[in-house]
Design a protein around this motif. Sequence first.
Motif, PDB file in Angstrom:
ATOM      1  N   GLN A 171      16.468  -3.795  24.633  1.00 18.06           N
ATOM      2  CA  GLN A 171      17.468  -4.524  25.409  1.00 18.06           C
ATOM      3  C   GLN A 171      18.829  -4.570  24.716  1.00 18.06           C
ATOM      4  N   GLN A 172      18.856  -4.292  23.399  1.00 16.85           N
ATOM      5  CA  GLN A 172      20.110  -4.305  22.627  1.00 16.85           C
ATOM      6  C   GLN A 172      20.872  -5.620  22.827  1.00 16.85           C
ATOM      7  N   SER A 173      20.147  -6.719  22.900  1.00 16.12           N
ATOM      8  CA  SER A 173      20.786  -8.008  23.190  1.00 16.12           C
ATOM      9  C   SER A 173      21.678  -8.475  22.040  1.00 16.12           C
ATOM     10  N   ILE A 174      21.300  -8.173  20.803  1.00 12.75           N
ATOM     11  CA  ILE A 174      22.130  -8.592  19.669  1.00 12.75           C
ATOM     12  C   ILE A 174      23.442  -7.816  19.658  1.00 12.75           C
ATOM     13  N   SER A 175      23.378  -6.524  19.913  1.00 10.54           N
ATOM     14  CA  SER A 175      24.593  -5.705  19.953  1.00 10.54           C
ATOM     15  C   SER A 175      25.540  -6.198  21.039  1.00 10.54           C
ATOM     16  N   GLN A 176      24.994  -6.542  22.201  1.00 10.31           N
ATOM     17  CA  GLN A 176      25.817  -7.049  23.290  1.00 10.31           C
ATOM     18  C   GLN A 176      26.457  -8.390  22.921  1.00 10.31           C
ATOM     19  N   LYS A 177      25.664  -9.243  22.294  1.00  5.67           N
ATOM     20  CA  LYS A 177      26.170 -10.552  21.867  1.00  5.67           C
ATOM     21  C   LYS A 177      27.291 -10.373  20.832  1.00  5.67           C
ATOM     22  N   PHE A 178      27.089  -9.420  19.931  1.00  7.69           N
ATOM     23  CA  PHE A 178      28.061  -9.153  18.875  1.00  7.69           C
ATOM     24  C   PHE A 178      29.388  -8.661  19.447  1.00  7.69           C
ATOM     25  N   LYS A 181      30.552  -9.046  22.471  1.00  2.88           N
ATOM     26  CA  LYS A 181      31.175 -10.118  23.255  1.00  2.88           C
ATOM     27  C   LYS A 181      31.861 -11.128  22.351  1.00  2.88           C
ATOM     28  N   ALA A 182      31.204 -11.492  21.240  1.00  6.65           N
ATOM     29  CA  ALA A 182      31.764 -12.494  20.331  1.00  6.65           C
ATOM     30  C   ALA A 182      32.995 -11.966  19.606  1.00  6.65           C
ATOM     31  N   LYS A 183      33.037 -10.661  19.333  1.00  3.25           N
ATOM     32  CA  LYS A 183      34.183 -10.078  18.621  1.00  3.25           C
ATOM     33  C   LYS A 183      35.475 -10.259  19.401  1.00  3.25           C
ATOM     34  N   VAL A 184      35.374 -10.291  20.710  1.00  4.05           N
ATOM     35  CA  VAL A 184      36.561 -10.456  21.547  1.00  4.05           C
ATOM     36  C   VAL A 184      37.124 -11.870  21.402  1.00  4.05           C
ATOM     37  N   LEU A 185      36.237 -12.829  21.174  1.00  7.62           N
ATOM     38  CA  LEU A 185      36.637 -14.233  21.176  1.00  7.62           C
ATOM     39  C   LEU A 185      36.880 -14.805  19.790  1.00  7.62           C
ATOM     40  N   GLU A 186      36.277 -14.213  18.769  1.00  4.41           N
ATOM     41  CA  GLU A 186      36.321 -14.779  17.424  1.00  4.41           C
ATOM     42  C   GLU A 186      37.203 -13.952  16.491  1.00  4.41           C
ATOM     43  N   ASN A 187      37.317 -14.416  15.248  1.00  2.52           N
ATOM     44  CA  ASN A 187      38.063 -13.692  14.237  1.00  2.52           C
ATOM     45  C   ASN A 187      37.179 -12.665  13.556  1.00  2.52           C
ATOM     46  N   GLU A 188      37.377 -12.447  12.266  1.00  5.01           N
ATOM     47  CA  GLU A 188      36.618 -11.427  11.554  1.00  5.01           C
ATOM     48  C   GLU A 188      35.125 -11.724  11.577  1.00  5.01           C
ATOM     49  N   GLU A 189      34.334 -10.718  11.913  1.00  4.46           N
ATOM     50  CA  GLU A 189      32.894 -10.907  12.018  1.00  4.46           C
ATOM     51  C   GLU A 189      32.273 -11.096  10.623  1.00  4.46           C
ATOM     52  N   PRO A 190      31.263 -11.972  10.497  1.00  4.13           N
ATOM     53  CA  PRO A 190      30.650 -12.247   9.188  1.00  4.13           C
ATOM     54  C   PRO A 190      29.732 -11.135   8.696  1.00  4.13           C
ATOM     55  N   TYR A 191      29.262 -10.285   9.600  1.00  5.08           N
ATOM     56  CA  TYR A 191      28.400  -9.166   9.228  1.00  5.08           C
ATOM     57  C   TYR A 191      28.445  -8.119  10.334  1.00  5.08           C
ATOM     58  N   ASP A 192      27.912  -6.940  10.036  1.00  5.81           N
ATOM     59  CA  ASP A 192      27.900  -5.858  11.011  1.00  5.81           C
ATOM     60  C   ASP A 192      26.603  -5.864  11.817  1.00  5.81           C
ATOM     61  N   ILE A 199      23.636 -19.828  20.414  1.00  6.67           N
ATOM     62  CA  ILE A 199      23.794 -19.085  19.170  1.00  6.67           C
ATOM     63  C   ILE A 199      24.640 -17.840  19.405  1.00  6.67           C
ATOM     64  N   THR A 200      25.548 -17.553  18.471  1.00  4.64           N
ATOM     65  CA  THR A 200      26.303 -16.310  18.502  1.00  4.64           C
ATOM     66  C   THR A 200      26.157 -15.613  17.155  1.00  4.64           C
ATOM     67  N   THR A 201      26.646 -14.386  17.061  1.00  7.11           N
ATOM     68  CA  THR A 201      26.618 -13.667  15.783  1.00  7.11           C
ATOM     69  C   THR A 201      27.734 -14.147  14.857  1.00  7.11           C
ATOM     70  N   PHE A 202      28.448 -15.178  15.257  1.00 10.47           N
ATOM     71  CA  PHE A 202      29.494 -15.765  14.423  1.00 10.47           C
ATOM     72  C   PHE A 202      29.140 -17.175  13.968  1.00 10.47           C
ATOM     73  N   GLN A 203      28.215 -17.825  14.644  1.00 11.24           N
ATOM     74  CA  GLN A 203      27.888 -19.189  14.249  1.00 11.24           C
ATOM     75  C   GLN A 203      26.562 -19.653  14.849  1.00 11.24           C
ATOM     76  N   THR A 204      25.980 -20.623  14.161  1.00 15.24           N
ATOM     77  CA  THR A 204      24.797 -21.335  14.637  1.00 15.24           C
ATOM     78  C   THR A 204      25.220 -22.765  14.956  1.00 15.24           C
ATOM     79  N   PRO A 205      24.869 -23.285  16.117  1.00 11.00           N
ATOM     80  CA  PRO A 205      25.238 -24.673  16.442  1.00 11.00           C
ATOM     81  C   PRO A 205      24.763 -25.653  15.370  1.00 11.00           C
ATOM     82  N   VAL A 206      25.622 -26.575  15.020  1.00  9.05           N
ATOM     83  CA  VAL A 206      25.311 -27.545  13.968  1.00  9.05           C
ATOM     84  C   VAL A 206      24.029 -28.312  14.287  1.00  9.05           C
TER      85      VAL A 206
END
Length: 208
Positions: free
Chosen positions: A41-48, A50-61, A180-187
């Motif tokens: 399903q490549q769900s992580i790649s899709q999430k990544f 999508k998040a890159k458009v909204l966030e700053n520098e990604e924490p990992y590849d 959850i996103t590839t940029f953060q985990t909810p507190v």
Amino acid sequence: MICLFGNQKGGVGKSTLTVLSGNYLSLDKDWPVTILDMDYQQSISQKFEKAKVLENEEPYDVLPANLESFPMLIPVLTKNNKDVVLIDLPGKLDDDGLIPVFEAADLVICPFSYDEFTFESTVLFTVVLKKVNPKIDVIFIPNRIKANVKFEIMTEVNEQLSKFGRITAAIPDRIDFQRITTFQTPVSLYGIITPVFDQIFADRLWKK
């Protein structure tokens, strides 16, 4: 370190746990992380993406990959022994391409739930994995466990799975996991997942 997230049974939350682990290791522990998204399903790649458009520098590849590309990718990704490679596996066992992935791994995290079909799939996955790589460390995570539900086979399942590896504390079913996103985990999830990941990764990170 190469860590797999797998189970023959789909829907047990391995992609979510892969992202949570990536966030924990990179954001909380400051470790260099790469995620290989091998799930169909490549769900992580899709999430990544999508998040890159909204966030700053990604924490990992996050790299979309497949079983055929693994032998070419892994020597590059593991040049530095401090790098952590997290691999979200496809939900199948009938492909010889899994053999080099299993052979290269140090650790597998196997989420499961307390129902008979998932238990049988989990055992089959683990037996095949252990035949290919007898030395691999196996961690089972009871995942998406609903509160106030009595699981009649829980004791039996835990007893059988403990023959193959360690079982962590259960992770409950919470709506927050959808945020959850590839940029953060909810507190709100830190108190739930941090003790589990501390139990899994603390000794390995210290040895590094």
